[in-house]
Design a protein around this motif. Structure first.
Motif, short mmCIF file in Angstrom:
data_model
loop_
_atom_site.label_atom_id
_atom_site.label_comp_id
_atom_site.label_asym_id
_atom_site.label_seq_id
_atom_site.Cartn_x
_atom_site.Cartn_y
_atom_site.Cartn_z
N VAL A 1 -29.21 -101.26 -67.53
CA VAL A 1 -28.42 -100.79 -66.39
C VAL A 1 -28.37 -101.84 -65.28
O VAL A 1 -27.30 -102.13 -64.74
CB VAL A 1 -29.00 -99.47 -65.85
N CYS A 2 -29.51 -102.42 -64.97
CA CYS A 2 -29.58 -103.33 -63.82
C CYS A 2 -29.18 -104.77 -64.17
O CYS A 2 -28.73 -105.51 -63.30
CB CYS A 2 -31.00 -103.31 -63.24
N TYR A 3 -29.34 -105.16 -65.41
CA TYR A 3 -28.97 -106.52 -65.84
C TYR A 3 -28.16 -106.45 -67.13
O TYR A 3 -28.61 -106.93 -68.18
CB TYR A 3 -30.22 -107.38 -66.04
N PRO A 4 -26.99 -105.83 -67.09
CA PRO A 4 -26.22 -105.62 -68.33
C PRO A 4 -25.79 -106.92 -69.00
O PRO A 4 -25.70 -106.98 -70.23
CB PRO A 4 -25.00 -104.81 -67.86
N LEU A 5 -25.55 -107.97 -68.20
CA LEU A 5 -25.11 -109.23 -68.79
C LEU A 5 -26.25 -109.98 -69.50
O LEU A 5 -25.99 -110.78 -70.40
CB LEU A 5 -24.51 -110.13 -67.70
N ILE B 1 -31.39 -97.28 -57.52
CA ILE B 1 -30.84 -98.27 -56.60
C ILE B 1 -29.57 -98.87 -57.18
O ILE B 1 -28.58 -99.09 -56.46
CB ILE B 1 -31.89 -99.38 -56.32
N ALA B 2 -29.58 -99.13 -58.48
CA ALA B 2 -28.39 -99.67 -59.13
C ALA B 2 -27.22 -98.69 -59.09
O ALA B 2 -26.05 -99.09 -59.12
CB ALA B 2 -28.70 -100.05 -60.57
N ALA B 3 -27.53 -97.40 -59.00
CA ALA B 3 -26.47 -96.38 -58.98
C ALA B 3 -25.62 -96.48 -57.72
O ALA B 3 -24.46 -96.03 -57.70
CB ALA B 3 -27.08 -94.99 -59.09
#
Length: 316
Positions: A117-121, A210-212
C-alpha cells in the motif's frame, strides 16, 4: 465393592468419550478444510508465485500441524495414555514450534501489506518469491532454535535416565521435567514475541491509515489492506490467548479434582487452542475472491452445481 468400582470406571470412560467425540469431530472437519486450502494453494501457479499466498500457505500449514498435534495431546490426556519423556518431549516441542509460527508469519504478512500500500512501485522489488522463502525459513529457524535451546538448557534430568523413563501423568508441557527457570524463560520469550509482533502489526496498520489520506493512493486497496491488518491483530490476540492455557490449567488443577479439571481443560482447549486455528481457513477462504470459488468447488466434492462450475472455470 467390585461392582461399584466397575460402574464408576464405566461412567468415567463414558464421560471421557462424551468429552472427546464432540471435540474431535469438528477438529477433523476443520483439518479437512485446512487440507483443502493447502491443496488449493499448491495446485495453481498463481498461488505458488504470489508472495501473500505463499505466506498464507505457511500460516495454514503451521495452524494445521499445531491443531493436529494439539488434538493428539488432548486425546492422550482424555484416555490417560502415558508416554515416555522423549516421545512426549518431541510432540510438545513440535506443538510449541508450530504455535509460535503463527504470530511470526502474521508479522511478515502485515509488513507485506504495508509495502504493497505505502510503496506500490517498490513492492515487486522488495516482495519477491525468493525473499518470501527466506522470510519463511527465518521464521521456522527462529522458532525451532528457541525450542531446541529450551529443551537442552532447561530439561532437569540426565539423558541416560530419560530414555526409558515413563511419565507419571499424561503428556503435556506442564508435566515435563523442566528446570526451575523454565517458567521464567517461557514468560520472557512470550512477552518479547507478542509485544514485538503487536508493535509490528500496529505500526503497519498506522502506516496504512496514514497512506489512506494521500490523494494518489488507491482507496479500495487501502480499505482492503486496513481490514486485513485488523484481522491480523485479532488473530494475534487469539494466538496470545493460547499462552494462557497452561497457567490456567496449573491453577485449576490445584483446586479441583481430575474429572472437573478434565471438563475445564476441554472447554479451554476448544476456546483457546482449537478455535483460533480454525479461523485462518475461514477468514481467507471466504474473503479472498480468488480462493473462495475454488474452495466452494472442492467443498462440494466437485459436484456440478449451478453456481460453482462457472466461477471455478474462471479461477482455473
Amino acid at each position: 465393592m467390585s461392582s461399584q468400582t466397575n460402574i464408576t470406571a464405566e461412567r468415567g470412560l463414558l464421560e471421557f468419550v462424551l468429552f472427546s467425540v464432540p471435540i474431535t469431530v469438528p477438529c477433523c472437519v476443520f483439518l479437512c478444510i485446512n487440507g483443502i486450502m493447502l491443496f488449493i494453494l499448491r495446485c495453481k501457479s498463481v498461488f505458488r508465485e504470489t508472495s501473500r499466498y505463499v505466506l498464507l500457505f505457511n500460516l495454514l500449514f503451521a495452524d494445521t500441524l499445531h491443531m493436529a498435534l494439539s488434538q493428539l495431546l488432548f486425546l492422550l490426556s482424555v484416555f490417560q495414555i502415558r508416554l515416555t519423556y522423549p516421545v512426549c518431549g518431541v510432540v510438545v516441542m513440535l506443538a510449541d514450534i508450530t504455535r509460535e509460527i503463527s504470530p511470526l508469519t502474521l508479522v511478515v504478512m502485515s509488513l507485506e501489506r504495508y509495502v504493497a500500500v505505502c510503496y506500490p512501485l517498490r513492492h515487486s522489488t522488495f516482495i519477491t518469491i525468493r525473499n518470501t522463502a527466506v522470510a519463511v525459513i527465518v521464521v521456522w529457524a527462529f522458532s525451532s532454535l528457541n525450542n531446541v535451546a529450551r529443551v537442552i538448557l532447561l530439561l532437569d534430568i540426565s539423558v541416560e535416565d530419560l530414555v526409558n523413563l515413563r511419565m507419571k501423568d499424561f503428556c503435556a508441557k506442564e508435566n515435563m521435567l523442566l528446570g526451575r527457570y523454565s517458567g521464567d524463560h517461557d514468560k520472557a520469550y512470550n512477552y518479547f514475541l507478542f509485544v514485538s509482533a503487536g508493535v509490528a502489526v500496529s505500526c503497519s496498520y498506522i502506516g496504512v491509515m496514514i497512506a489512506a489520506r494521500s490523494a494518489c493512493t488507491d482507496k479500495d486497496s487501502v480499505r482492503k489492506a486496513r481490514n486485513t491488518l485488523l484481522l491480523h491483530l485479532v488473530q494475534l490476540g487469539l494466538s496470545l490467548s493460547s499462552t494462557l492455557h497452561n497457567p490456567l490449567i496449573k491453577a485449576i488443577a490445584k483446586v479441583t479434582d481430575r474429572l472437573a479439571m478434565l471438563r475445564v481443560r476441554s472447554f479451554l482447549y476448544v476456546c483457546i487452542i482449537l478455535l483460533p486455528r480454525c479461523l485462518s481457513a475461514l477468514i481467507y477462504g471466504i474473503r479472498d475472491q480468488t480462493i473462495r470459488p475454488i474452495l466452494l468447488y472442492h467443498l462440494h466434492c466437485r459436484l456440478k452445481l449451478p453456481v460453482v462450475p462457472a466461477k471455478a472455470k474462471v479461477s482455473q
